[in-house]
Design an enzyme around this catalytic site. Structure first.
Site, mmCIF file in Angstrom:
data_model
loop_
_atom_site.group_PDB
_atom_site.id
_atom_site.type_symbol
_atom_site.label_atom_id
_atom_site.label_comp_id
_atom_site.label_asym_id
_atom_site.label_seq_id
_atom_site.Cartn_x
_atom_site.Cartn_y
_atom_site.Cartn_z
ATOM 1 N N ASN A 299 1.213 0.025 8.017
ATOM 2 C CA ASN A 299 0.640 0.995 7.085
ATOM 3 C C ASN A 299 -0.673 1.474 7.678
ATOM 4 O O ASN A 299 -1.662 0.751 7.656
ATOM 5 C CB ASN A 299 0.419 0.310 5.720
ATOM 6 C CG ASN A 299 -0.316 1.207 4.728
ATOM 7 O OD1 ASN A 299 -0.494 2.402 4.969
ATOM 8 N ND2 ASN A 299 -0.737 0.623 3.616
ATOM 9 N N LYS B 180 -2.550 3.835 6.634
ATOM 10 C CA LYS B 180 -3.524 4.311 5.631
ATOM 11 C C LYS B 180 -4.136 5.640 6.098
ATOM 12 O O LYS B 180 -3.421 6.456 6.663
ATOM 13 C CB LYS B 180 -4.567 3.225 5.363
ATOM 14 C CG LYS B 180 -3.911 1.880 5.050
ATOM 15 C CD LYS B 180 -4.856 0.847 4.530
ATOM 16 C CE LYS B 180 -4.075 -0.431 4.239
ATOM 17 N NZ LYS B 180 -4.866 -1.437 3.528
ATOM 18 N N HIS C 222 1.141 1.356 -3.704
ATOM 19 C CA HIS C 222 0.163 0.525 -2.992
ATOM 20 C C HIS C 222 -1.057 0.325 -3.897
ATOM 21 O O HIS C 222 -1.439 1.225 -4.641
ATOM 22 C CB HIS C 222 -0.237 1.202 -1.679
ATOM 23 C CG HIS C 222 -1.049 0.313 -0.800
ATOM 24 N ND1 HIS C 222 -2.389 0.098 -1.008
ATOM 25 C CD2 HIS C 222 -0.697 -0.445 0.274
ATOM 26 C CE1 HIS C 222 -2.829 -0.748 -0.090
ATOM 27 N NE2 HIS C 222 -1.831 -1.100 0.697
ATOM 28 N N GLU D 132 -4.090 0.409 -3.328
ATOM 29 C CA GLU D 132 -5.162 1.403 -3.163
ATOM 30 C C GLU D 132 -4.847 2.664 -3.958
ATOM 31 O O GLU D 132 -5.752 3.309 -4.494
ATOM 32 C CB GLU D 132 -5.368 1.696 -1.666
ATOM 33 C CG GLU D 132 -6.049 0.522 -0.965
ATOM 34 C CD GLU D 132 -5.761 0.385 0.514
ATOM 35 O OE1 GLU D 132 -5.229 1.330 1.133
ATOM 36 O OE2 GLU D 132 -6.052 -0.701 1.064
ATOM 37 N N GLU E 19 1.804 -7.772 -2.264
ATOM 38 C CA GLU E 19 0.490 -7.658 -1.627
ATOM 39 C C GLU E 19 -0.600 -8.029 -2.631
ATOM 40 O O GLU E 19 -1.002 -7.181 -3.441
ATOM 41 C CB GLU E 19 0.254 -6.224 -1.149
ATOM 42 C CG GLU E 19 1.234 -5.751 -0.104
ATOM 43 C CD GLU E 19 0.655 -4.628 0.740
ATOM 44 O OE1 GLU E 19 0.617 -4.781 1.953
ATOM 45 O OE2 GLU E 19 0.223 -3.624 0.169
ATOM 46 N N GLY F 125 -7.075 -6.345 3.530
ATOM 47 C CA GLY F 125 -8.249 -5.956 4.308
ATOM 48 C C GLY F 125 -9.401 -6.946 4.237
ATOM 49 O O GLY F 125 -10.510 -6.640 4.661
ATOM 50 N N SER G 105 -3.684 -8.966 4.979
ATOM 51 C CA SER G 105 -4.299 -9.713 6.087
ATOM 52 C C SER G 105 -3.290 -10.473 6.941
ATOM 53 O O SER G 105 -3.569 -11.583 7.397
ATOM 54 C CB SER G 105 -5.387 -10.653 5.552
ATOM 55 O OG SER G 105 -6.439 -9.896 4.965
HETATM 56 P P1 PGA Z 1 -4.152 -5.365 5.656
HETATM 57 O O1 PGA Z 1 -3.478 -4.266 4.690
HETATM 58 O O2 PGA Z 1 -3.057 -5.885 6.548
HETATM 59 O O3 PGA Z 1 -5.204 -4.590 6.417
HETATM 60 O O4 PGA Z 1 -4.718 -6.414 4.782
HETATM 61 C C1 PGA Z 1 -2.198 -4.470 4.147
HETATM 62 C C2 PGA Z 1 -1.810 -3.274 3.300
HETATM 63 O O5 PGA Z 1 -2.674 -2.724 2.609
HETATM 64 O O6 PGA Z 1 -0.632 -2.878 3.286
#
Ligand code: PGA
Length: 248
Positions: free
Chosen positions: A9, A11, A92, A94, A162, A168, A208
């Site tokens: 992803n 982003k 997601h 976010e 998630e 992150g 992560s």
């Molecule tokens: P990350 O993000 O691996 O940077 O923690 C995962 C995601 O948001 O899909």
């Protein structure tokens, strides 16, 4: 058994100058025994498909619930498919946090994506306060039921667990905690689609995932792969994660 999937992803990252990285990830995918998929900004989909070739699928990161209309700045599932995407990430955290996306809105988007012929990667996960309150299983159970539209076919879905607090941050749940949630989600899918179809839905862990923890996560029951944010940006990190899922 569900197919094994590693999905990146990107982003809000990725310009034309990053296409060589997509090409490098695609060449790592060519040798992989698992499905590799990279979800990129809509502006990059067509060019990403060109450099990825047949070895890696390209997905979008969101779509609008409608196929077209007066919605300035929005991108529909049909547009993603037209650009060459085969998948789309929906719900997601976010998007849920930054754009107020509820389970009901996510379900509408999933319906639109399926209508456009895309595979929907439906994301769900608890916040830190929900985990601390012992509400993780009830939260993800509710999200699973309410984010999937009534007429969805199991074979067009991928589910990504998630935890919001793991995205992150470099923090992850314990392997027991991940296994507990995945077992709960598999049972929820079985109630919805029956055990046979439920067993075939890839259940990904995200938050992560890095080269140093991927193998331990992939070894867990009911974990069929990962949705990877930061570590998918660089083939040097993403490659070992792909290999961890398919250690041939
Ligand atoms: P990350 O993000 O691996 O940077 O923690 C995962 C995601 O948001 O899909």
């Amino acid at each position: 058994m569900a197919r094994k999937v590693v999905a990146g992803n990107w982003k809000m990252h990725g310009l034309g100058s990053d296409l060589p990285r997509i090409e490098a990830i695609a060449s790592q995918s060519a040798a992989a025994g698992c499905e590799v998929l990279l979800c990129v900004p809509a502006t990059l989909i067509e060019r990403a498909c060109r450099v990825a070739g047949p070895d890696m699928a390209i997905g979008g990161e969101d779509c609008h619930p409608k196929a077209q209309g007066a919605h300035t700045g929005e991108v529909s599932g049909a547009m993603l498919a037209d650009a060459g995407a085969s998948h789309v990430i929906l719900g997601h955290s976010e998007r849920r946090a930054d754009h107020g996306e509820t389970d009901a809105i996510v379900a509408q988007k999933v319906e639109a994506a399926l209508e456009a012929g895309l595979i929907a990667i439906v994301c769900l996960g608890e916040t830190l306060s929900e985990r601390d309150a012992g509400a993780t299983l009830s939260v993800v159970g509710r999200q699973l039921v309410a984010s999937i539209p009534t007429d969805a076919e199991a074979d067009r879905l991928i589910i990504a667990y998630e935890p919001v607090w793991a995205i992150g941050t470099g923090r992850t749940p314990t392997t027991n905690e991940i296994a507990e949630v995945h077992a709960h989600l598999r049972a929820g899918l079985a109630r919805r689609f029956g055990p046979e179809k439920a067993a075939d839905v890839p259940l990904l862990y995200g938050g992560s995932v890095k080269p140093n923890n991927a193998a331990a996560i992939f070894a867990l029951p009911e974990v069929d792969g990962a949705l990877v944010g930061g570590a998918s940006l660089d083939p040097v990190d993403f490659g070992p994660i792909i290999t961890a899922l398919d250690p041939r």
